[in-house]
Design a protein around this motif. Structure first.
Motif, PDB file in Angstrom:
ATOM      1  N   LEU A 130       3.090  46.103  -7.601  1.00 49.13           N
ATOM      2  CA  LEU A 130       3.476  44.732  -7.956  1.00 49.13           C
ATOM      3  C   LEU A 130       3.527  43.844  -6.716  1.00 49.13           C
ATOM      4  N   ALA A 131       4.121  44.355  -5.639  1.00 46.03           N
ATOM      5  CA  ALA A 131       4.216  43.566  -4.404  1.00 46.03           C
ATOM      6  C   ALA A 131       2.823  43.226  -3.879  1.00 46.03           C
ATOM      7  N   ARG A 132       1.928  44.178  -3.941  1.00 49.50           N
ATOM      8  CA  ARG A 132       0.562  43.923  -3.486  1.00 49.50           C
ATOM      9  C   ARG A 132      -0.120  42.888  -4.367  1.00 49.50           C
ATOM     10  N   SER A 133       0.067  43.008  -5.677  1.00 50.85           N
ATOM     11  CA  SER A 133      -0.600  42.084  -6.598  1.00 50.85           C
ATOM     12  C   SER A 133      -0.095  40.655  -6.419  1.00 50.85           C
ATOM     13  N   LEU A 134       1.152  40.505  -5.967  1.00 51.37           N
ATOM     14  CA  LEU A 134       1.715  39.177  -5.742  1.00 51.37           C
ATOM     15  C   LEU A 134       1.292  38.586  -4.396  1.00 51.37           C
ATOM     16  N   GLY A 135       0.635  39.397  -3.571  1.00 48.57           N
ATOM     17  CA  GLY A 135       0.137  38.903  -2.292  1.00 48.57           C
ATOM     18  C   GLY A 135       1.140  38.981  -1.159  1.00 48.57           C
ATOM     19  N   CYS A 136       2.107  39.902  -1.247  1.00 46.99           N
ATOM     20  CA  CYS A 136       3.104  40.035  -0.194  1.00 46.99           C
ATOM     21  C   CYS A 136       2.521  40.784   1.006  1.00 46.99           C
ATOM     22  N   HIS A 137       3.064  40.488   2.175  1.00 45.69           N
ATOM     23  CA  HIS A 137       2.554  41.092   3.406  1.00 45.69           C
ATOM     24  C   HIS A 137       3.239  42.415   3.748  1.00 45.69           C
ATOM     25  N   PHE A 138       4.579  42.452   3.651  1.00 49.06           N
ATOM     26  CA  PHE A 138       5.338  43.626   4.055  1.00 49.06           C
ATOM     27  C   PHE A 138       6.236  44.097   2.917  1.00 49.06           C
ATOM     28  N   THR A 139       6.536  45.385   2.908  1.00 46.90           N
ATOM     29  CA  THR A 139       7.409  45.969   1.890  1.00 46.90           C
ATOM     30  C   THR A 139       8.434  46.872   2.570  1.00 46.90           C
ATOM     31  N   GLN A 140       9.593  46.977   1.931  1.00 48.34           N
ATOM     32  CA  GLN A 140      10.702  47.763   2.457  1.00 48.34           C
ATOM     33  C   GLN A 140      11.436  48.396   1.291  1.00 48.34           C
ATOM     34  N   GLY A 141      11.772  49.667   1.391  1.00 45.97           N
ATOM     35  CA  GLY A 141      12.516  50.310   0.320  1.00 45.97           C
ATOM     36  C   GLY A 141      12.315  51.810   0.318  1.00 45.97           C
ATOM     37  N   ALA A 142      12.878  52.460  -0.693  1.00 41.84           N
ATOM     38  CA  ALA A 142      12.839  53.915  -0.779  1.00 41.84           C
ATOM     39  C   ALA A 142      11.427  54.459  -0.941  1.00 41.84           C
ATOM     40  N   GLN A 143      10.479  53.647  -1.412  1.00 38.55           N
ATOM     41  CA  GLN A 143       9.088  54.086  -1.487  1.00 38.55           C
ATOM     42  C   GLN A 143       8.596  54.527  -0.106  1.00 38.55           C
ATOM     43  N   HIS A 144       9.112  53.910   0.939  1.00 43.60           N
ATOM     44  CA  HIS A 144       8.728  54.273   2.301  1.00 43.60           C
ATOM     45  C   HIS A 144       9.755  55.213   2.929  1.00 43.60           C
ATOM     46  N   ALA A 145      10.980  54.756   3.052  1.00 44.38           N
ATOM     47  CA  ALA A 145      12.025  55.578   3.682  1.00 44.38           C
ATOM     48  C   ALA A 145      13.372  54.900   3.536  1.00 44.38           C
ATOM     49  N   ALA A 146      14.410  55.701   3.552  1.00 45.40           N
ATOM     50  CA  ALA A 146      15.782  55.188   3.553  1.00 45.40           C
ATOM     51  C   ALA A 146      16.168  54.777   4.969  1.00 45.40           C
ATOM     52  N   PRO A 147      17.245  53.997   5.127  1.00 47.83           N
ATOM     53  CA  PRO A 147      17.713  53.669   6.480  1.00 47.83           C
ATOM     54  C   PRO A 147      18.018  54.933   7.273  1.00 47.83           C
TER      55      PRO A 147
END
Length: 410
Positions: A366-383
């Motif tokens: 969804l983030a990609r389809s909306l044209g966003c540049h960067f993503t952050q969240g559990a899909q990548h890693a937790a703090p």
């Protein structure tokens, strides 16, 4: 609680890297083996709470190892990983569950190291938080600060309050592009408190300035250590009431210069407070920061005081979308249309777009389809703690330079 884990991976460096992450997350003992026969022998002793299994091990397949776990009556939880096509990994996980094994996760390589780092950090954070609750260190439910100003000042001065780093990735390529700093408190009694447990006390004590300075110090220290990663940007959240001052803005620019840090590696994320009355002064401070080369973001756009009026007044270079807005857009076509319009507006202003709360592949699409540049969240890693983030970045560099295993069409 996981006290003893066993990792089997046919690539020794990957196994050792996983073990390092798990130890950083607080698992006291992590054994590593490359031998399927050694794994089967270890399972017979039933010593391990967690088994991390590379099902691609040649002399004993993952399915045989699953059989060995079940037949030994081992209570260990399983994490399966593989570079094989997803259908094969999923079939192995289904087989293990059908045989009565407890499967925590099935992870596709080469993302294994990244995902295990995230999982290990999440386990450690939850364990420390529960320990804090058991010892009565959390703030009382009535909202009264549990900590005096003197205690908070000491925690800041002695570096008990430090930053955890939640990675940010390029939405299109997945390349690591930076992290958001999130404060946490390592208390003398060996408990750990997340920011939500002490930020109200920080606010009541009037210590927002001191906390922001502590996070800036953490950012400059890490950027100085990782001086070769010039493309990384670190985000520090700053209340608008703190940022709405040109002298403060100049102080940050001078601190970056003294630290030898490229100004564009820092993103100041202006929080949704201060009200419309501070927008004019905030606009001047942000303009000054931009002239000094720093990036400035409007945080949690659409919430609190982070409204269109602030966006129109203040020359932000980045717009950050909150997890709740992403969740609404995921479930509601009308909300998705509104969010797409907001993103289009920001792109017309040449602003960078960051989406927080990307917790799965569906959110990432969804983030990609909306044209966003960067993503952050559990899909990548937790703090994660600073040392873990440094290793996380190093392992991603290693994985990016390593030849990928060929994939079958199946």
């Amino acid at each position: 609680m996981i006290r003893h884990a066993l990792v089997i991976d046919q690539v020794e460096r990957t196994g050792l890297a996983l073990a390092t992450f798990m130890r950083h997350a607080g698992i006291p003992r992590v054994d590593v083996t490359r031998s399927g026969h050694g794994f089967v022998e270890a399972v017979q002793h039933r010593r391990h709470d967690l088994l991390v299994v590379d099902i691609d091990t040649p002399e004993v397949t993952g399915l045989q190892m699953i059989d060995a776990v079940v037949e030994a009556g081992s209570p260990s939880a399983l994490v399966l990983m593989s570079a094989q096509p997803p259908r094969i990994l999923q079939a192995a996980a289904d087989y293990a569950r059908a045989r009565g094994a407890r499967v925590l996760s099935a992870i596709a390589k080469p993302r294994t190291m990244v995902t295990m780092a995230s999982a290990a950090q999440a386990m450690a954070r939850e364990r420390r938080h529960r320990a804090g609750l058991r010892r009565g260190s959390a703030p009382p439910a009535n909202g009264t600060p549990a900590f005096t100003e003197a205690v908070l000042r000491e925690a800041l001065a002695t570096r008990q309050i430090a930053a955890h780093f939640q990675p940010r990735h390029c939405a299109r390529t997945g390349v690591l592009r930076g992290a958001e700093l999130q404060p946490g408190w390592y208390r003398p009694d060996d408990t750990w408190l997340p920011a939500a447990d002490f930020l109200p006390a920080i606010a009541q004590a009037g210590l927002h300035d001191a906390l922001v300075q502590r996070m800036l110090d953490c950012a400059f220290e890490l950027l100085g250590y990782m001086h070769k990663d010039h493309r990384l940007r670190l985000g520090v959240r700053v209340p608008a009431s703190v940022a709405a001052s040109v002298p403060w803005a100049q102080g940050v620019a001078e601190q970056a210069e003294r630290a030898g840090i490229a100004a564009e590696q820092l993103v100041l994320e202006i929080a949704e407070d201060g009200g419309a009355r501070c927008n004019d002064v905030l606009a001047g401070a942000v303009a000054h920061l931009r002239l000094r080369g720093l990036h400035c973001a409007i945080d949690r756009f659409g919430q609190g005081d982070s409204t269109l009026s602030r966006w129109f007044k203040v020359p932000f270079s980045e717009l950050q979308i909150d997890a709740r807005q992403l969740a609404q857009a995921r479930e509601n076509p009308h909300a998705r249309h509104i969010l797409a319009s907001v993103i289009a507006m920001a792109r017309e202003q040449h602003a960078t777009l960051l989406v927080k709360g990307v917790d799965g592949a569906r959110d990432l699409v969804l983030a990609r389809s909306l044209g966003c540049h960067f993503t952050q969240g559990a899909q990548h890693a937790a703090p994660m703690a600073e040392s873990a983030f440094v290793q996380y970045a190093a392992l991603l560099r290693y994985a990016a330079g390593r030849p990928q295993a060929p994939r079958n069409a199946d």
